[in-house]
Structures are given as structure tokens and as C-alpha cells.
Design a protein around this motif. Structure first.
Motif, PDB file in Angstrom:
ATOM      1  N   VAL A 104       0.881  -1.343   0.080  1.00  0.00           N
ATOM      2  CA  VAL A 104       0.019  -0.001   0.038  1.00  0.00           C
ATOM      3  C   VAL A 104       0.782   1.291  -0.051  1.00  0.00           C
ATOM      4  O   VAL A 104       1.734   1.376   0.799  1.00  0.00           O
ATOM      5  N   VAL A 105       0.732   2.150  -0.972  1.00  0.00           N
ATOM      6  CA  VAL A 105       1.534   3.496  -0.883  1.00  0.00           C
ATOM      7  C   VAL A 105       0.550   4.539  -1.210  1.00  0.00           C
ATOM      8  O   VAL A 105      -0.307   4.697  -1.874  1.00  0.00           O
ATOM      9  N   THR A 106       0.364   5.478  -0.132  1.00  0.00           N
ATOM     10  CA  THR A 106      -0.439   6.609  -0.060  1.00  0.00           C
ATOM     11  C   THR A 106       0.260   7.977  -0.175  1.00  0.00           C
ATOM     12  O   THR A 106       1.423   7.796   0.526  1.00  0.00           O
ATOM     13  N   ALA A 107      -0.358   8.775  -0.923  1.00  0.00           N
ATOM     14  CA  ALA A 107       0.378  10.250  -0.940  1.00  0.00           C
ATOM     15  C   ALA A 107       0.628  10.915   0.534  1.00  0.00           C
ATOM     16  O   ALA A 107       1.775  10.973   0.898  1.00  0.00           O
ATOM     17  N   LYS A 108      -0.665  10.990   1.228  1.00  0.00           N
ATOM     18  CA  LYS A 108      -0.496  11.658   2.594  1.00  0.00           C
ATOM     19  C   LYS A 108      -0.386  10.549   3.580  1.00  0.00           C
ATOM     20  O   LYS A 108      -1.305   9.686   3.662  1.00  0.00           O
ATOM     21  N   ASP A 109       0.436  10.894   4.682  1.00  0.00           N
ATOM     22  CA  ASP A 109       0.577   9.884   5.773  1.00  0.00           C
ATOM     23  C   ASP A 109      -0.798   9.899   6.378  1.00  0.00           C
ATOM     24  O   ASP A 109      -0.918   8.910   7.164  1.00  0.00           O
ATOM     25  N   LYS A 110      -1.641  10.812   6.567  1.00  0.00           N
ATOM     26  CA  LYS A 110      -2.981  10.585   7.461  1.00  0.00           C
ATOM     27  C   LYS A 110      -3.962   9.236   7.012  1.00  0.00           C
ATOM     28  O   LYS A 110      -4.627   9.007   7.641  1.00  0.00           O
ATOM     29  N   ASP A 157      11.015   9.192   3.702  1.00  0.00           N
ATOM     30  CA  ASP A 157      12.299   9.297   4.231  1.00  0.00           C
ATOM     31  C   ASP A 157      12.327   8.780   5.780  1.00  0.00           C
ATOM     32  O   ASP A 157      13.373   8.696   6.303  1.00  0.00           O
ATOM     33  N   GLN A 158      11.303   8.399   6.115  1.00  0.00           N
ATOM     34  CA  GLN A 158      11.088   7.909   7.488  1.00  0.00           C
ATOM     35  C   GLN A 158      10.745   6.465   7.829  1.00  0.00           C
ATOM     36  O   GLN A 158      10.571   5.749   8.968  1.00  0.00           O
ATOM     37  N   VAL A 204      13.218   3.509   0.916  1.00  0.00           N
ATOM     38  CA  VAL A 204      12.123   3.964  -0.099  1.00  0.00           C
ATOM     39  C   VAL A 204      12.746   4.879  -1.115  1.00  0.00           C
ATOM     40  O   VAL A 204      12.564   4.705  -2.456  1.00  0.00           O
ATOM     41  N   LEU A 205      13.480   5.995  -0.588  1.00  0.00           N
ATOM     42  CA  LEU A 205      14.120   7.017  -1.566  1.00  0.00           C
ATOM     43  C   LEU A 205      15.167   6.252  -2.411  1.00  0.00           C
ATOM     44  O   LEU A 205      15.093   6.792  -3.586  1.00  0.00           O
ATOM     45  N   GLY A 206      16.019   5.246  -1.978  1.00  0.00           N
ATOM     46  CA  GLY A 206      16.649   4.714  -2.859  1.00  0.00           C
ATOM     47  C   GLY A 206      16.114   3.936  -3.905  1.00  0.00           C
ATOM     48  O   GLY A 206      16.605   3.763  -5.132  1.00  0.00           O
ATOM     49  N   LEU A 207      15.019   3.333  -3.354  1.00  0.00           N
ATOM     50  CA  LEU A 207      14.054   2.414  -4.346  1.00  0.00           C
ATOM     51  C   LEU A 207      13.604   3.384  -5.422  1.00  0.00           C
ATOM     52  O   LEU A 207      13.607   2.907  -6.754  1.00  0.00           O
ATOM     53  N   PRO A 263       8.733  14.615  -1.876  1.00  0.00           N
ATOM     54  CA  PRO A 263       8.241  15.659  -2.478  1.00  0.00           C
ATOM     55  C   PRO A 263       7.374  16.707  -1.300  1.00  0.00           C
ATOM     56  O   PRO A 263       7.207  16.356  -0.142  1.00  0.00           O
ATOM     57  N   ASP A 264       7.228  17.825  -1.876  1.00  0.00           N
ATOM     58  CA  ASP A 264       6.181  18.962  -1.008  1.00  0.00           C
ATOM     59  C   ASP A 264       5.024  18.449  -0.958  1.00  0.00           C
ATOM     60  O   ASP A 264       4.360  17.821  -1.815  1.00  0.00           O
TER      61      ASP A 264
END
Length: 438
Positions: free
Chosen positions: A149-155, A175-176, A187-190, A196-197
Motif C-alpha cells: 500500500v502506497v499513499t500520498a499523505k500519511d494521514k 524518508d522515515q 524507499v528513497l533509494g528504491l 516531495p512537498d
């Protein structure tokens, strides 16, 4: 190519895996519905704020050839989302295959009478403790499927990944990530992109890029990708910014198809202009101000309380203004009279009692006020004018929440007739169609 899937070099795509019926169940039962476990990688995409016109305009402009292919040669339907047409209730409906009356998430924000020691408090509905039903993803993972599961906002992350074994992270906090919390590291390396902002199109692009890289590097049976509606709040269908967004999305969808994935795409809600076309100023009915005036007292003096379920931590692009509100009334007022006065306001589409609204929209009665107010397509609802900071609105307001934003697309990259006997699909039918009828 996905490392865990057999590969057909001639076809250039992974070979669908057949489940071992001895070791793994063919079907799972979730919230009264039956789902087959995926026999090939299956990707469900929720494009936040995507009404059908965005897809049609991008396809017509020639910037989204793969989306055009889906519209013409895949399977394309117009369906309904949940009302209130907000992010949390619809994403949770999609992943549970059920309406809010079942899963309990009826907004991004609500009045919790049990909070603050039983005194009640307005709170974000981001905590999995508010969930009343399990997700298809958790059940599929428990049955042995590989989930991401990948979501844009952490909420949304903790709600969508509730009790799910697998990969679950957000672009916002990519990044966390840790193996313990998210089921993945680096994940950033992947992905090969920086964080992103949160107010950018890149936040959604990161979701798609991550989805592709996960399919390329891991055995993924079922994946859910959920974007943000930052672009849709700023850009109407067919405009430069909107078409650029769908052109970006187009290339990632094509790549997922090339990797052999079944793709199902829908939206959590539509989006409409909510401003005066001449002045560009928002068309707002400030309900709290009106009710304070009508009753001669405010919330602190035992008056009415207006809750705006659109409210979330990211209000810059909509100012917490949407087309749906719920109202809690004191016991000593004539509720029928208040309902009639609200319904008579120009720009209000309908005012329903708790029982009427919960029956019509399939909502949990204990999490909805005495009245539900829904405004028409060009109008939004606010609390008090002093409580809304509109300084972040750099373009005329576009928002959602009402019945006018209920129509959403359901697209599939495989032929399907939908669900037999169902004349109109809902966005939370998408897993049923993708897993059972494609």
C-alpha cells in the motif's frame, strides 16, 4: 521484472501464478463479500478528486494515450462514490468493500462524544481505533498474498494498512520508513526521488513511481496506490496543469500494464468549481454564523455545533470548505424549523435528519449529527467566517463533499462486464470486479 514471478520472455510479461489450493485458500470472505486471491499482480489505483472528465480531456488532448486506450478498449464505467464525498470515508470504503455504516469512517473529521473524558471533542478520524471492519488487504495478506500500500499523505497510511502484513508507506514520510513500521527500508533509494512537498503534483507522482518500482523488484500480488487531489483542487479538466498530471500518470499506468498487472482505477470523489465566476471569490454559506444568529447563542453557550468532515491537516488548497456538513442541535430548539430554514437557503441542495441521511448515504448514526446539510454544485459550507483561513487559496476555490461530486470513474485494463446484475457500480466495488470478474 518482478523478481518473484515466472517470466514469459516471448510475451514480455510475468506468467500468472496459480494458487496452491491445498496450502492457500482460493477465496477470502470480508464484510459479507467473497474475493478470489489474485492470480496475477493486481493494482488498484485511487486517484484523489478524479472525475471522469479529467480522463476524457487528457485522452482527447493526446497527452494520455494509455488512458485513451483504457477508455476505448479496456472497461470503463461511471460509478458512485460515498457521500460525504471526502477522502477518508471513500478510501476506507474501497479497501473494505463496504459503506461507512459498516467500517465507521464517515469523514476526515468528526465530533467524538467519548473524547476528552466524555466531554466530547472535534477530532481527526485518522486513528485505526475508529475502524469497525477489517480490510480486504489485511485478509488477503493473512491468506498468504503479498501486499503493498502506497499513499500520498500519511494521514491515511495507518487506516489503510490496519492489521495488514506487508509494505505500507506514504510519499509524505518516505524518508522515515523502517522495516518494523512499514515493511520496507530505503524507499528513497528504491524510487530515486526525493521526498516531495506535500502541496505538489510530485507527491502523487512518487506514489506511482514507487508502485512501478515495487512491481519491478518484488513479488507483489495486490497493491493499492492512493494519490492526493492537490492538482484537482487547482486545475479544472482539460487545463494545462490537469493534463500534465494525467500525462504523468499515463506513463506509469502503461508500465504497470507492461509488467503484467491487472489495473483497476477509480476515485474517492469528484471535484467542482465553488466560486463566483466573475469575482473568483468562494461561494460560502457560513452555517455556524447563521445558527448562532438564529438561536441567539454560540457553541460555548449551549448553541448548535457545525462539523465540517472535510477538515484534515492539509487545508491550504481548500480552506476546510466543502459541500457537506453535519449539525448538532441543542435539545430545546425546534429541529423541524431549523431544518426548514436551512433547506430554504439559496445554494443548499438538501437538509436531512440523522436517520434520513444515514439511510440514504449508508452512514453510522452515532457519528453523524442531528442534521446533515449538503450544498449544491457551486457552493461550499463553512463554520464561522473567522475560523477559515483562505489566504492559501492562490486560485479560485475548487472543492468537493456533496452529491454533485459523487460520480467517479471505474477503469480496468482487462475486459469486464462489471458485476452481473449491477446496473451501476460504486467505487468500493472495484476490488470485487478486479479480483472476481477480470
Amino acid at each position: 521484472m518482478p523478481s518473484g514471478w515466472p517470466f514469459d520472455a516471448a510475451a514480455g510479461s510475468p506468467i500468472p501464478l496459480r494458487r496452491n489450493v491445498v496450502n492457500q485458500p482460493v477465496q477470502i470472505q470480508v464484510n459479507g463479500r467473497s474475493y478470489r486471491l489474485p492470480q496475477q499482480p493486481t493494482v488498484i489505483v485511487c486517484v484523489d478528486g478524479c472525475q471522469f472528465e479529467y480522463l476524457e480531456a487528457a485522452a482527447a488532448a493526446g497527452v494520455a494515450p494509455y488512458i485513451k486506450h483504457l477508455l476505448e478498449n479496456g472497461a470503463a464505467f461511471k460509478g458512485d462514490c460515498v457521500v460525504p464525498s471526502f477522502t477518508n470515508p471513500n478510501n476506507l470504503s474501497i479497501v473494505t468493500g463496504a459503506p461507512p455504516a459498516v467500517h465507521g469512517i464517515c469523514g476526515n473529521y468528526f465530533w467524538d462524544p467519548a473524547a476528552d473524558g466524555g466531554r466530547g471533542k472535534e477530532v481527526m478520524m485518522n486513528d485505526p481505533a475508529y475502524l469497525r471492519a477489517g480490510t480486504v488487504f489485511a485478509a488477503a495478506a493473512e491468506a498468504g498474498a503479498s501486499l503493498a500500500v502506497v499513499t500520498a499523505k500519511d494521514k491515511l497510511r495507518k487506516l489503510l494498512g490496519y492489521q495488514m502484513k506487508g509494505i505500507c508507506f506514504s510519499s509524505e514520510k518516505a524518508d522515515q520508513v523502517t522495516m518494523a513500521e512499514n515493511g520496507i527500508e530505503d524507499v528513497l533509494g528504491l524510487v530515486g526521488m526525493p521526498v516531495p512537498d506535500v502541496y505538489s503534483a510530485e507527491l502523487s507522482e512518487f506514489v506511482f513511481a514507487a508502485g512501478v518500482r515495487l512491481l519491478e523488484t518484488r513479488k507483489i500480488d495486490l497493491m493499492y496506490l492512493s494519490t492526493t487531489d492537490y492538482v484537482q483542487h487547482k486545475w479544472a479538466p482539460g487545463t494545462e496543469g490537469a493534463n500534465a498530471f494525467y500525462a504523468m500518470m499515463d506513463k506509469y499506468l502503461r508500465r504497470m500494464d507492461e509488467l503484467g498487472a491487472v489495473i483497476g482505477l477509480t476515485a474517492d470523489h469528484g471535484m467542482n468549481a465553488k466560486h463566483d465566476p466573475k469575482t473568483g471569490q468562494p461561494n460560502v454559506i457560513y452555517l455556524q454564523d447563521l445558527l448562532d444568529d438564529w438561536l441567539g447563542r454560540g457553541v460555548e453557550q449551549g448553541g448548535a455545533r457545525v462539523i465540517l468532515p472535510i477538515t484534515d491537516p492539509y487545508v491550504v488548497h481548500h480552506g476546510a470548505l466543502g459541500s457537506y456538513a453535519t449539525v448538532y442541535l441543542p435539545q430545546d430548539v425546534d429541529r423541524d424549523r431549523i431544518q426548514a430554514r436551512l433547506a430554504a437557503l439559496p445554494g443548499v441542495e438538501v437538509v436531512l435528519t440523522n436517520a434520513e441521511a444515514c439511510a440514504k448515504f449508508e452512514l453510522p448514526r452515532d457519528r453523524v449529527g442531528d442534521l446533515v446539510v449538503v450544498s449544491g454544485q457551486p457552493v461550499v459550507l463553512g463554520t464561522s467566517a473567522s475560523r477559515h483561513d483562505l489566504s492559501g487559496l492562490t486560485v479560485p476555490l475548487r472543492s468537493h463533499g456533496g452529491i454533485s461530486e459523487q460520480t467517479v470513474p471505474l477503469l480496468f485494463n482487462r475486459k469486464t462486464a462489471g458485476i452481473p446484475g449491477r446496473t451501476r457500480l460504486r467505487n468500493f466495488d472495484i476490488l470485487d470486479v478486479a479480483l472476481n470478474y477480470v
